[in-house]
Design an enzyme around this catalytic site. Structure first.
Site, PDB file in Angstrom:
ATOM      1  N   LYS A 291     142.819 125.989  38.159  1.00 43.94           N
ATOM      2  CA  LYS A 291     142.573 125.292  37.022  1.00 43.94           C
ATOM      3  C   LYS A 291     143.238 125.721  35.723  1.00 43.94           C
ATOM      4  O   LYS A 291     143.057 125.390  34.674  1.00 43.94           O
ATOM      5  CB  LYS A 291     141.249 125.876  37.046  1.00 43.94           C
ATOM      6  CG  LYS A 291     140.238 125.267  38.052  1.00 43.94           C
ATOM      7  CD  LYS A 291     138.731 125.775  38.406  1.00 43.94           C
ATOM      8  CE  LYS A 291     138.010 127.100  38.392  1.00 43.94           C
ATOM      9  NZ  LYS A 291     138.214 127.728  39.770  1.00 43.94           N
TER      10      LYS A 291
ATOM     11  N   ARG B 248     129.744 125.524  36.901  1.00 42.48           N
ATOM     12  CA  ARG B 248     129.955 126.174  38.273  1.00 42.48           C
ATOM     13  C   ARG B 248     129.102 126.090  39.105  1.00 42.48           C
ATOM     14  O   ARG B 248     129.215 126.356  40.074  1.00 42.48           O
ATOM     15  CB  ARG B 248     130.530 127.593  38.187  1.00 42.48           C
ATOM     16  CG  ARG B 248     131.898 127.783  38.329  1.00 42.48           C
ATOM     17  CD  ARG B 248     132.143 129.639  37.976  1.00 42.48           C
ATOM     18  NE  ARG B 248     133.421 129.898  39.182  1.00 42.48           N
ATOM     19  CZ  ARG B 248     134.031 130.073  37.949  1.00 42.48           C
ATOM     20  NH1 ARG B 248     134.546 129.514  36.975  1.00 42.48           N
ATOM     21  NH2 ARG B 248     134.961 130.632  38.845  1.00 42.48           N
TER      22      ARG B 248
ATOM     23  N   ARG C  11     148.762 137.358  42.410  1.00 44.92           N
ATOM     24  CA  ARG C  11     148.072 136.643  41.237  1.00 44.92           C
ATOM     25  C   ARG C  11     148.077 138.165  40.240  1.00 44.92           C
ATOM     26  O   ARG C  11     147.399 139.431  40.629  1.00 44.92           O
ATOM     27  CB  ARG C  11     147.245 136.198  41.119  1.00 44.92           C
ATOM     28  CG  ARG C  11     147.512 135.006  39.835  1.00 44.92           C
ATOM     29  CD  ARG C  11     146.062 134.607  40.084  1.00 44.92           C
ATOM     30  NE  ARG C  11     144.510 134.609  40.506  1.00 44.92           N
ATOM     31  CZ  ARG C  11     144.184 133.527  40.209  1.00 44.92           C
ATOM     32  NH1 ARG C  11     143.554 132.600  40.081  1.00 44.92           N
ATOM     33  NH2 ARG C  11     142.585 134.068  40.625  1.00 44.92           N
TER      34      ARG C  11
ATOM     35  N   ARG D  74     143.574 140.887  38.349  1.00 38.92           N
ATOM     36  CA  ARG D  74     142.204 141.418  38.613  1.00 38.92           C
ATOM     37  C   ARG D  74     141.435 141.583  39.390  1.00 38.92           C
ATOM     38  O   ARG D  74     142.016 141.663  40.983  1.00 38.92           O
ATOM     39  CB  ARG D  74     141.870 139.564  37.904  1.00 38.92           C
ATOM     40  CG  ARG D  74     142.203 138.897  37.434  1.00 38.92           C
ATOM     41  CD  ARG D  74     142.342 137.890  37.199  1.00 38.92           C
ATOM     42  NE  ARG D  74     140.445 137.406  37.926  1.00 38.92           N
ATOM     43  CZ  ARG D  74     140.347 135.804  37.884  1.00 38.92           C
ATOM     44  NH1 ARG D  74     140.518 135.691  37.106  1.00 38.92           N
ATOM     45  NH2 ARG D  74     138.757 135.684  38.362  1.00 38.92           N
TER      46      ARG D  74
ATOM     47  N   ARG E 220     134.316 134.373  47.210  1.00 36.34           N
ATOM     48  CA  ARG E 220     134.247 134.032  46.036  1.00 36.34           C
ATOM     49  C   ARG E 220     134.604 132.197  46.816  1.00 36.34           C
ATOM     50  O   ARG E 220     134.216 131.400  46.090  1.00 36.34           O
ATOM     51  CB  ARG E 220     134.935 134.310  44.873  1.00 36.34           C
ATOM     52  CG  ARG E 220     135.022 135.522  44.094  1.00 36.34           C
ATOM     53  CD  ARG E 220     136.647 135.956  43.567  1.00 36.34           C
ATOM     54  NE  ARG E 220     136.732 134.905  42.391  1.00 36.34           N
ATOM     55  CZ  ARG E 220     138.528 134.735  42.153  1.00 36.34           C
ATOM     56  NH1 ARG E 220     139.236 136.165  42.434  1.00 36.34           N
ATOM     57  NH2 ARG E 220     139.286 134.227  41.498  1.00 36.34           N
TER      58      ARG E 220
HETATM   59  P1  AMP Z   1     136.999 133.059  37.305  1.00 37.58           P
HETATM   60  O1  AMP Z   1     138.301 133.668  36.106  1.00 37.58           O
HETATM   61  O2  AMP Z   1     137.024 131.308  36.532  1.00 37.58           O
HETATM   62  O3  AMP Z   1     138.048 133.226  38.223  1.00 37.58           O
HETATM   63  O4  AMP Z   1     136.078 133.530  37.367  1.00 37.58           O
HETATM   64  C1  AMP Z   1     136.048 135.323  37.361  1.00 37.58           C
HETATM   65  C2  AMP Z   1     134.857 135.498  37.457  1.00 37.58           C
HETATM   66  O5  AMP Z   1     133.290 135.324  36.270  1.00 37.58           O
HETATM   67  C3  AMP Z   1     133.998 134.624  38.534  1.00 37.58           C
HETATM   68  O6  AMP Z   1     133.943 134.916  40.056  1.00 37.58           O
HETATM   69  C4  AMP Z   1     132.036 134.648  38.422  1.00 37.58           C
HETATM   70  O7  AMP Z   1     131.836 135.773  38.658  1.00 37.58           O
HETATM   71  C5  AMP Z   1     132.143 134.716  36.917  1.00 37.58           C
HETATM   72  N1  AMP Z   1     132.108 133.295  36.085  1.00 37.58           N
HETATM   73  C6  AMP Z   1     133.192 132.905  36.251  1.00 37.58           C
HETATM   74  N2  AMP Z   1     132.899 131.206  35.781  1.00 37.58           N
HETATM   75  C7  AMP Z   1     131.736 131.589  35.032  1.00 37.58           C
HETATM   76  C8  AMP Z   1     130.278 130.332  35.513  1.00 37.58           C
HETATM   77  N3  AMP Z   1     131.010 129.346  35.228  1.00 37.58           N
HETATM   78  N4  AMP Z   1     129.094 130.614  35.876  1.00 37.58           N
HETATM   79  C9  AMP Z   1     128.584 131.772  36.799  1.00 37.58           C
HETATM   80  N5  AMP Z   1     129.859 133.350  36.846  1.00 37.58           N
HETATM   81  C10 AMP Z   1     131.380 132.499  36.260  1.00 37.58           C
END
Ligand code: AMP
Length: 218
Positions: A13, A88, A127, A162, A173
């Site tokens: 994404k 999400r 990553r 990360r 996740r």
């Molecule tokens: P990402 O970088 O998109 O993988 O997001 C990293 C982390 O941020 C996720 O594992 C969640 O803990 C939090 N997060 C990101 N987007 C959301 C969302 N829309 N709703 C809730 N938590 C989020």
């Protein structure tokens, strides 16, 4: 265009939405990046968000909804935007619908990056991201390593992993994705917005498919 990307962790994404943002010259709004900025700056939102992110869990809906309400009503989003990682949950998706009705800017399409890759966990745990906030280029220790050992090819800053890309959190996740986010596929399909793109393979080929799906010249 107002585009939203869906997909499991590691489906690409971030990569595809950044490429589309550059191609269409539209802002790239990544919920993960916005949350990580807050964590780094030590804001109140960041302190709360970190406790959820460190467990591989979702940050509460209200935080995301408030954050995106502020962001999507900003002047730079008037001509469109690329959403990456928000919504999400169904609660977030319904709040986004309501907000977009209020600002008279409905979504153009939802791209679901479909991946069925036995190497997905390896893709995520390998990553590495550039530590420079204004660069954030993404590499993989095995599949797309930088030219110089763990240094960004673009800006020479060190690469970092990360904290939630560590193996123990990746499984959580995926569980959260299956319970909370996967139902959005049906939600947007029913609204006739869903476009599924095969997200296995080379990132440039996948991007060509994304452009084709959106009828943007390649
Ligand atoms: P990402 O970088 O998109 O993988 O997001 C990293 C982390 O941020 C996720 O594992 C969640 O803990 C939090 N997060 C990101 N987007 C959301 C969302 N829309 N709703 C809730 N938590 C989020």
């Amino acid at each position: 265009m107002r585009i939203l990307f869906l997909g499991a962790p590691g489906a690409g994404k971030g990569t595809q939405s950044k490429k589309l943002s550059a191609r269409l010259r539209l802002p790239h709004l990544s919920s993960g990046d916005l949350l990580r900025e807050n964590v780094k700056e030590g804001t109140q939102t960041g302190v709360v968000a970190k406790s959820y992110m460190d467990q591989g869990n979702l940050v509460p809906d209200e935080i995301l909804i408030d954050m995106f309400r502020a962001r999507l009503t900003g002047p730079d989003c008037a001509n469109g935007f690329i959403l990456d990682g928000f919504p999400r949950t169904l609660v977030q998706a319904k709040a986004l619908d309501q907000l977009l009705i209020e600002i008279h800017h409905p979504l153009t399409a939802v791209i679901n990056l479909q991946i069925n890759d036995p190497l997905l966990v390896e893709r995520i745990t390998g990553r590495r991201t550039c530590s420079n906030q204004s660069c954030q280029a993404v590499y993989h220790v095995k599949f797309s390593p930088p030219g110089n050992d763990m240094i960004c090819d673009h800006c020479n800053n060190p690469l970092i992993q990360r904290s939630d890309d560590k193996e123990e959190l990746v499984k959580q996740r995926f569980t959260v994705y299956a319970h909370e986010t996967e139902p959005l596929i049906e939600y947007y399909d029913k609204k006739l917005l869903l476009k599924t793109v095969d997200a296995e393979g080379d990132r440039d080929n996948i991007f060509a498919l994304v452009l084709q799906t959106l009828k943007v010249p390649v």
